[in-house]
Motif scaffolding. Structure first.
Motif, short mmCIF file in Angstrom:
data_model
loop_
_atom_site.label_atom_id
_atom_site.label_comp_id
_atom_site.label_asym_id
_atom_site.label_seq_id
_atom_site.Cartn_x
_atom_site.Cartn_y
_atom_site.Cartn_z
N VAL A 15 -53.90 -22.04 -6.17
CA VAL A 15 -53.83 -20.90 -7.05
C VAL A 15 -54.00 -21.37 -8.49
CG1 VAL A 15 -51.76 -19.93 -8.10
CG2 VAL A 15 -52.61 -19.02 -5.93
N GLU A 16 -54.68 -20.57 -9.27
CA GLU A 16 -54.90 -20.99 -10.64
C GLU A 16 -53.82 -20.51 -11.59
OE1 GLU A 16 -59.02 -20.56 -12.19
OE2 GLU A 16 -59.33 -20.33 -10.04
N GLY A 17 -53.10 -19.50 -11.16
CA GLY A 17 -52.07 -18.99 -12.03
C GLY A 17 -51.15 -18.06 -11.28
N PHE A 18 -50.00 -17.81 -11.87
CA PHE A 18 -49.00 -16.97 -11.22
C PHE A 18 -48.62 -15.76 -12.07
CE2 PHE A 18 -48.10 -20.87 -8.87
CZ PHE A 18 -47.79 -20.38 -7.61
N VAL A 19 -48.37 -14.67 -11.40
CA VAL A 19 -47.64 -13.58 -12.03
C VAL A 19 -46.32 -13.48 -11.30
CG1 VAL A 19 -47.51 -11.10 -12.40
CG2 VAL A 19 -49.67 -12.28 -12.73
N LEU A 20 -45.25 -13.66 -12.03
CA LEU A 20 -43.91 -13.61 -11.44
C LEU A 20 -43.25 -12.32 -11.90
CD1 LEU A 20 -44.31 -16.26 -10.24
CD2 LEU A 20 -42.86 -17.30 -11.98
N ALA A 21 -43.11 -11.38 -10.98
CA ALA A 21 -42.51 -10.10 -11.35
C ALA A 21 -41.02 -10.13 -11.08
CB ALA A 21 -43.17 -8.96 -10.59
N SER A 22 -40.25 -9.84 -12.10
CA SER A 22 -38.79 -9.87 -12.00
C SER A 22 -38.30 -11.10 -11.23
CB SER A 22 -38.26 -8.62 -11.30
OG SER A 22 -38.73 -7.46 -11.93
N PRO A 23 -38.71 -12.27 -11.67
CA PRO A 23 -38.37 -13.47 -10.90
C PRO A 23 -36.87 -13.73 -10.88
CG PRO A 23 -39.28 -14.09 -13.02
CD PRO A 23 -39.45 -12.60 -12.90
N ARG A 24 -36.41 -14.20 -9.76
CA ARG A 24 -34.99 -14.56 -9.61
C ARG A 24 -34.79 -16.02 -9.93
NH1 ARG A 24 -35.00 -9.40 -10.00
NH2 ARG A 24 -34.18 -8.24 -8.23
N LEU A 25 -35.89 -16.73 -10.11
CA LEU A 25 -35.88 -18.18 -10.32
C LEU A 25 -35.14 -18.57 -11.59
CD1 LEU A 25 -37.29 -19.85 -8.29
CD2 LEU A 25 -39.23 -20.07 -9.81
N SER A 26 -34.59 -19.76 -11.60
CA SER A 26 -33.90 -20.24 -12.79
C SER A 26 -34.91 -20.47 -13.91
CB SER A 26 -33.20 -21.56 -12.49
OG SER A 26 -34.15 -22.58 -12.33
N GLU A 27 -34.42 -20.36 -15.13
CA GLU A 27 -35.29 -20.58 -16.27
C GLU A 27 -35.95 -21.94 -16.20
OE1 GLU A 27 -33.62 -19.84 -20.07
OE2 GLU A 27 -35.19 -20.96 -21.14
N GLN A 28 -35.19 -22.92 -15.80
CA GLN A 28 -35.73 -24.27 -15.77
C GLN A 28 -36.94 -24.40 -14.83
OE1 GLN A 28 -33.18 -27.28 -14.21
NE2 GLN A 28 -34.75 -28.85 -14.57
N LEU A 29 -36.76 -23.87 -13.64
CA LEU A 29 -37.85 -23.93 -12.68
C LEU A 29 -39.07 -23.19 -13.18
CD1 LEU A 29 -36.70 -25.73 -10.78
CD2 LEU A 29 -36.09 -23.86 -9.24
N ILE A 30 -38.84 -22.06 -13.79
CA ILE A 30 -39.97 -21.30 -14.32
C ILE A 30 -40.69 -22.12 -15.37
CG2 ILE A 30 -40.65 -19.27 -15.61
CD1 ILE A 30 -38.51 -17.72 -14.24
N ARG A 31 -39.92 -22.75 -16.23
CA ARG A 31 -40.56 -23.56 -17.29
C ARG A 31 -41.32 -24.74 -16.69
NH1 ARG A 31 -39.74 -21.66 -22.07
NH2 ARG A 31 -37.83 -20.56 -22.62
N GLU A 32 -40.77 -25.32 -15.67
CA GLU A 32 -41.48 -26.41 -15.01
C GLU A 32 -42.82 -25.94 -14.46
OE1 GLU A 32 -39.16 -28.36 -11.99
OE2 GLU A 32 -37.58 -28.89 -13.43
N LEU A 33 -42.76 -24.80 -13.81
CA LEU A 33 -43.99 -24.25 -13.26
C LEU A 33 -44.99 -23.97 -14.36
CD1 LEU A 33 -45.48 -23.17 -10.75
CD2 LEU A 33 -44.57 -20.92 -11.34
N ALA A 34 -44.49 -23.35 -15.41
CA ALA A 34 -45.37 -22.93 -16.51
C ALA A 34 -45.98 -24.13 -17.22
CB ALA A 34 -44.60 -22.07 -17.49
N LEU A 70 -47.83 -21.88 -2.53
CA LEU A 70 -49.02 -21.26 -3.08
C LEU A 70 -49.67 -22.09 -4.19
CD1 LEU A 70 -49.16 -18.92 -1.40
CD2 LEU A 70 -47.77 -17.63 -3.01
N ALA A 71 -48.85 -22.78 -4.93
CA ALA A 71 -49.33 -23.48 -6.12
C ALA A 71 -50.62 -24.26 -5.92
CB ALA A 71 -48.23 -24.37 -6.69
N PRO A 72 -50.73 -25.03 -4.82
CA PRO A 72 -51.93 -25.86 -4.72
C PRO A 72 -53.23 -25.12 -4.47
CG PRO A 72 -50.35 -26.38 -2.97
CD PRO A 72 -49.80 -25.26 -3.73
#
Lengths: 360, 360
Positions: B124-143, B120-122
């Motif tokens: 989309v301008e932004g994400f809402v991640l509800a109760s994400p299961r993703l690792s903190e690191q990946l989330i930070r990378e995305l952010a 989706l990233a390419p």
DNA sequence: ATGAAAGCGCTAACAC
DNA sequence: GTGTTAGCGCTTTCAT
């Protein structure tokens, strides 16, 4: 120019090409038509791309090819428990065809639905319209433009998946008859709902055949409150069993009954529809399964097949030249395919032998 | 080339320009910056465009500007009744900012979540991640890449909306105490869930202060079955009241209790969480409201504001330089804003005065 | 099997 | 205030 740094991360095909010391076309081909390249080159390009973290820019691709890789599903109300399983399985199926899915919630309004569709149309290859509130004309206009799959709306010549509740409904009536019930009530849904129409018709027909009477009680927009508030009418009707348009209404009826000290299923039998809440409550509801999830998967599959056959999906110019109407089952590959999902009765805790005279 | 007729309808800006006898830029401006043009021209262009049925090509626009007008919301399971209201209000809010929303269902898998996001990233301008299961690191990378708003995940420096159940939980404990209960059971949720963590902590703290004991019963992935099956453990614990991780579990407990002839609330008190099913069942559940809908709206609002402030949303390079951690309330405009949604107890039909000794 | 070049439809400097 | 021009990143003939 797009210099502003609101830009996507930014490894372009050119970067990959430079790093891999090949031309941009080669990189492009490595992804879209690897068979045209020597395996070694493909391998090399792919590796380089991966190393650089290259992700193709969908917008650019779309601009060039006219394909977006997106579909949209629009529902009248995602908070209605019927839709989430449908959307879920749709999305999962779409994912395996590498399609991203837009979700539109029309809030039960035809007008908003039209707006949503217009907004989404330019970046979407096809639509799944679940229980659309839109006028037939608008739907046909849209379908002339791009592949459209309808769920629970029966428009000849347009691909659709129909949850056919007649099977489950029939079983319900038969069960209630066997349990000794003679007067049934049907807590109806919205008049413009295809599902409701089908349920009314089936109910009327089957009850007649079975020698039962069925009182139709209108509830307007189906809700817990609507169900609860129609208990007075149910009692007045003298029915000893009721079938509700959906499980939510059914729960409302349950609550209303309880308030009056009418216990289910001892004094009164109740059948829901859709199996959305039915298994999750206590007492568990007897209900007509609806297979919303299968419908979602079927809709996705249908849309995908439409997308694949180059010019299908767009309806024929006319609109009346279809084959014999009212047919059932699949129409192989055609734009107007119709898949019907069967239903059955799931007997749980809210139906039992009628105790004559207890109600009223 | 894009000659293949899988192409979007096809009135281009050039066609409008020709028809209106102006340049393409003028047409473009008429839509995006009308104040730069003479009112007459704007009027003229708009009329012509409407007459021709012109609809801007989103892909081309995106390619040029880097803005897509799309956001994505990803949830672990849209069929979990907590999410639909959230998604719904999010979508409605996004719509009013003219943003289209992609829905991703990760099926509770961190891996699928990552894939979805990448897909989706390419566009989309932004994400809402509800109760994400993703690792903190990946989330930070995305952010670091684009604006991200988390729901029910507490990562310092990243915008998030947290449903703070401590209010409702506290009220629940206090109510149960007042009703004479002394031993409580908590039917826990998944250990890696932020919500569950918060609930455990609050429960432990408040119970201790109130002089009650609380037995934590693990249920793994919360479900109706999990709730039903943990009734044995509840009974064993000697608790006279239970608080469940969510309403679904709560319904399971209700069913399990019933099987054993333990009636609610006469013999046992039960409190759910989230208010997803609670109002729709009979008996209606006492529950801790969760305001999933408000959370959705808040998340949308937050993301939109991030999108508007040019370079917000991307987290600062480092990652540890935030202000005092653990703060509450809004942080005006900052990328790391944190909005907390309060909760309260909704008392309905499943709590009552303890009947000492009835259970066990 | 690979490269060069044109162009998808739009926006945004930069002239005028 | 309006036109001209140069791309955005990609696919795809057409050459080689």
């Amino acid at each position: 120019m797009a210099s502003r740094l609101g830009r996507v991360a930014g490894v372009t095909i050119g970067d990959v090409a430079a790093a891999a010391r090949v031309s941009r076309s080669t990189v492009s081909r490595a992804f879209t038509r690897p068979q045209l390249l020597s395996p070694a080159t493909v391998e090399h390009v792919l590796t380089t791309a991966a190393r650089l973290g290259y992700v193709g820019n969908q917008a650019a691709r779309a601009l060039s090819t006219g394909r977006f890789g997106n579909i949209a599903v629009v529902v009248p109300d995602i908070a209605n428990p019927f839709f989430p399983p449908l959307v879920r399985s749709l999305q999962l199926a779409a994912e395996s065809a590498d399609l991203a899915v837009f979700l539109g919630d029309s809030d039960e309004s035809a007008e908003r639905e039209a707006k949503l569709i217009a907004r989404l149309a330019p970046q979407v290859e096809g639509f799944v319209l679940a229980s659309p509130r839109l006028s037939e004309q608008l739907i046909r206009e849209l379908a002339a433009t791009r592949p459209v799959v309808l769920v629970n709306r029966d428009l000849d010549g347009i691909a659709r998946v129909l949850i056919d509740s007649s099977g489950g409904m029939t079983e319900a009536v038969l069960l209630l008859k066997k349990l000794g019930h003679q007067r049934l009530a049907y807590l109806a849904g919205p008049r413009d709902s295809w599902s409701d129409g089908q349920r009314r018709t089936t109910l009327a027909r089957v009850s007649e055949q079975a020698g039962l009477t069925v009182e139709v009680i209108e509830t307007g927009r189906p809700s817990y409150a609507a169900g609860r508030d129609s208990v007075a009418a149910i009692v007045r009707s003298g029915a000893t069993a009721a079938i509700a348009f959906d499980d939510v209404v059914s729960q409302g009826v349950l609550a209303g009954l309880e308030v009056r000290g009418i216990s289910v299923p001892a004094d009164f039998s109740l059948v829901g529809c859709d199996d959305t809440l039915a298994a999750l409550t206590s007492p568990a509801l007897t209900t007509v399964s609806a297979g919303a999830a299968s419908a979602g998967a079927a809709a996705a599959k249908l849309l995908i097949s439409l997308l694949e056959t180059p010019d299908s999906g767009r309806t024929a110019a006319g609109g009346s030249a279809g084959p014999a109407p009212g047919h059932g089952g699949d129409v192989g590959g055609a734009g107007g395919a119709c898949v019907r999902i069967g239903t059955h009765l799931v007997v749980r805790g809210t139906t039992a032998v009628a105790r004559a005279g207890v109600v009223t």
